[in-house]
Design an enzyme around this catalytic site. Sequence first.
Site, PDB file in Angstrom:
ATOM      1  N   GLU A  87       0.802  -1.213   0.000  1.00 20.39           N
ATOM      2  CA  GLU A  87       0.000   0.000   0.000  1.00 20.39           C
ATOM      3  C   GLU A  87       0.840   1.271   0.000  1.00 20.39           C
ATOM      4  OE1 GLU A  87      -2.576  -0.333   3.347  1.00 20.39           O
ATOM      5  OE2 GLU A  87      -3.789  -1.943   2.458  1.00 20.39           O
ATOM      6  N   THR A  88       2.125   1.139   0.214  1.00 20.14           N
ATOM      7  CA  THR A  88       3.030   2.293   0.242  1.00 20.14           C
ATOM      8  C   THR A  88       4.083   2.117  -0.855  1.00 20.14           C
ATOM      9  OG1 THR A  88       4.694   1.320   1.725  1.00 20.14           O
ATOM     10  CG2 THR A  88       2.731   2.317   2.750  1.00 20.14           C
ATOM     11  N   HIS A  90       7.105   1.696  -0.578  1.00 26.53           N
ATOM     12  CA  HIS A  90       8.311   1.089   0.004  1.00 26.53           C
ATOM     13  C   HIS A  90       9.046   0.199  -0.992  1.00 26.53           C
ATOM     14  CE1 HIS A  90      10.971  -0.477   3.082  1.00 26.53           C
ATOM     15  NE2 HIS A  90      10.617  -1.720   2.775  1.00 26.53           N
TER      16      HIS A  90
END
Length: 198
Positions: A87-88, A90
Amino acid sequence: MSLDKPKSKKLDASDYSFAIAASRFNQKLVDALLKDVRKTLAECGAKDSNIRVLRVPGAAELPFAASRLALLGYDAVICLGVVIAGETPHHLIIAHSTADALQRIAVENGIPIINGIVVTNDKAQAEARTIGKIRRGVEFADSAIEMAVQSAALYDEIEEFNSDDDDWDDEGTFDVDDSDDDWDGDDSDDDGNTITLN
């Protein structure tokens, strides 16, 4: 990742040593990469005693492992990991930072470092590239062998090129004179006159 991969020649890996740094994150998928890497190396003649496997927590730790392994005399280092988007962003940070670091380590140490970190948008893409039809582990091993062979050939060529410099004589533009030994503290010339530098 492109599917337009080059057709690799099966090269003889029996004279070369390989280190493999493999992430434990997404372990099932990384283990599939590792299995294909080891199988391909073995099929090309690499001895089991010349293959070292080092496990690290995640992909972010692979550059450090590679930097240490590059100092131990291996002919190539293969770094394996699987990074799947969440969801990020990263996964993008890991992808870019590890790619940059691994390239820098390779150039600085003169050792082929194979970036075998698979970065995907979802789990299905990751599975296709590890346990599915797109077996990236085979490609990573083939690349490691080819670069080990190329590196050894270039090293020999560089050694030969550098040794040619020592053969220049008075007919060339470079000559080594044994008279440039360490200064003995005497500032005078052959006639006993003091030499002054302005």
